[in-house]
Scaffold this motif. Structure first.
Motif, PDB file in Angstrom:
ATOM      1  N   HIS A 111       0.891  -1.176   0.000  1.00  0.00           N
ATOM      2  CA  HIS A 111       0.000   0.000   0.000  1.00  0.00           C
ATOM      3  C   HIS A 111       0.921   1.216   0.000  1.00  0.00           C
ATOM      4  O   HIS A 111       1.713   1.411   0.916  1.00  0.00           O
ATOM      5  N   HIS A 148       1.933   5.253  -0.337  1.00  0.00           N
ATOM      6  CA  HIS A 148       1.893   6.716  -0.381  1.00  0.00           C
ATOM      7  C   HIS A 148       3.276   7.133  -0.844  1.00  0.00           C
ATOM      8  O   HIS A 148       4.241   6.387  -0.652  1.00  0.00           O
ATOM      9  N   SER A 197      -2.389   4.768  -2.731  1.00  0.00           N
ATOM     10  CA  SER A 197      -3.418   5.432  -1.928  1.00  0.00           C
ATOM     11  C   SER A 197      -4.138   6.453  -2.795  1.00  0.00           C
ATOM     12  O   SER A 197      -3.515   7.165  -3.587  1.00  0.00           O
ATOM     13  N   GLU A 246     -11.488   1.198   2.144  1.00  0.00           N
ATOM     14  CA  GLU A 246     -10.993   1.539   3.491  1.00  0.00           C
ATOM     15  C   GLU A 246     -12.159   2.019   4.328  1.00  0.00           C
ATOM     16  O   GLU A 246     -12.803   3.028   4.012  1.00  0.00           O
ATOM     17  N   ARG A 266      -2.881  -6.184   7.263  1.00  0.00           N
ATOM     18  CA  ARG A 266      -1.997  -5.097   6.832  1.00  0.00           C
ATOM     19  C   ARG A 266      -1.174  -4.646   8.030  1.00  0.00           C
ATOM     20  O   ARG A 266      -1.713  -4.435   9.112  1.00  0.00           O
ATOM     21  N   GLU A 309       2.967   3.065   8.164  1.00  0.00           N
ATOM     22  CA  GLU A 309       1.807   3.963   8.101  1.00  0.00           C
ATOM     23  C   GLU A 309       0.919   3.784   9.331  1.00  0.00           C
ATOM     24  O   GLU A 309       0.314   4.740   9.820  1.00  0.00           O
TER      25      GLU A 309
END
Ligand code: KMH
Ligand code: ZN
Length: 275
Positions: free
Chosen positions: A46, A48, A82, A144, A223, A227
């Motif tokens: 995932h 960013h 993201s 999410e 997950r 983050e």
């Protein structure tokens, strides 16, 4: 039981090197962290991205460079950009990485308080707009959900045609402003999604590993990553995202759950196999 998909959320938009010096900002640091997670057993990153000074950005070109660099080292990994970005970004700014046609991307299913005066804004129209773009671009959304109400929103918008089936949720639990991270909260969320949906759980801070264990036992997915949490155990900073993934792999092994490869994760999530 289905094999366990581990997602590594290596970077985030809010966590800083001040919290853990291994938080990646540069291209090289992102590759290092993605590779450590991949080598440890993660099949999804995932993602960013930041500029070198740590400022979060949704800039398409920055995403392109970092995604290409990660793919050189982790050729079959699933990269899930993201579309949440950072608080305050506009919708079109946030959607930029979807122009790169990734296999997956996050779709945030509601608005919530996000610490201090911050509001992470996702109105119903925003969610529809993002959902529509993802359908047009053939991107599987990771839904999410930071609270039960966001599951209701996702289910309603799926019926209206803004989200395709099969649905895959990410329960983000323990954010100040969202649902808590206790076992009863997990049971509530898990019992609120359709039978044919898959889910992963992202426990924030101290909730990361207890909720990972709950998902391992329940047949869900997990997950972890900087983050969400920077500690390997109480007071001990993780040296890499890979260390966090390794801990989940050990927990899964103890419980007799095997780890999914990226190809197996694609099959579980109904993604197209890589050619
Ligand atoms: N950085 C948060 C405001 C996502 O990746 O889709 C939003 C976030 C969610 O991290
Ligand atoms: Zn995120």
């Amino acid at each position: 039981m289905e094999k366990l998909i581990i997602t590594a959320a290596i970077c985030g938009a809010e966590v800083l090197k001040e919290h853990n010096p291994a938080v990646p900002y540069t291209v090289e640091e992102c590759v290092r962290e993605a590779k450590s997670a991949y080598n440890a057993g993660a099949s999804i990153i995932h993602l960013h991205v930041r500029y070198d000074d740590g400022t979060p950005t949704q800039d398409k070109e920055r995403f392109r460079v970092i995604m290409e660099a990660i793919r050189k080292e982790c050729p079959d990994i699933i990269i899930q950009p993201s579309t949440g970005g950072a608080v305050g970004m506009s919708n079109d700014e946030r959607l930029q990485p979807t122009e790169l046609m990734p296999e997956m991307a996050t779709l945030d299913c509601g608005t919530l308080n996000f610490g201090g005066d911050d509001i992470f804004e996702n109105t119903e129209n925003t969610i529809k707009y993002f959902g529509q773009r993802m359908i047009e671009r053939g991107i599987k959304p990771e839904l999410e959900v930071f609270d039960k109400s966001m599951i209701e929103m996702a289910l309603r918008l799926q019926k209206k045609g803004f989200i395709s089936l099969p649905m895959h949720f990410d329960f983000v639990m323990g954010v100040n402003g969202g649902i808590g991270g206790e076992l009863r909260d997990f049971v509530f969320m898990r019992g609120s999604i359709p039978q044919d949906a898959t889910y992963t759980v992202a426990g924030i801070g101290r909730y990361e590993f207890p909720l990972a264990m709950a998902a391992i036992i329940d047949g869900g997915h997990v997950r972890v990553g900087f983050e969400d949490n920077v500690y390997l155990s109480k007071g001990v900073l993780a040296k890499s995202n890979g260390e966090l993934v390794e801990k989940v792999v050990r927990m899964a092994r103890e419980m007799g759950r095997q780890i999914a490869s990226p190809a197996e994760a694609r099959e579980i999530l109904s993604l197209k196999p890589l050619n």
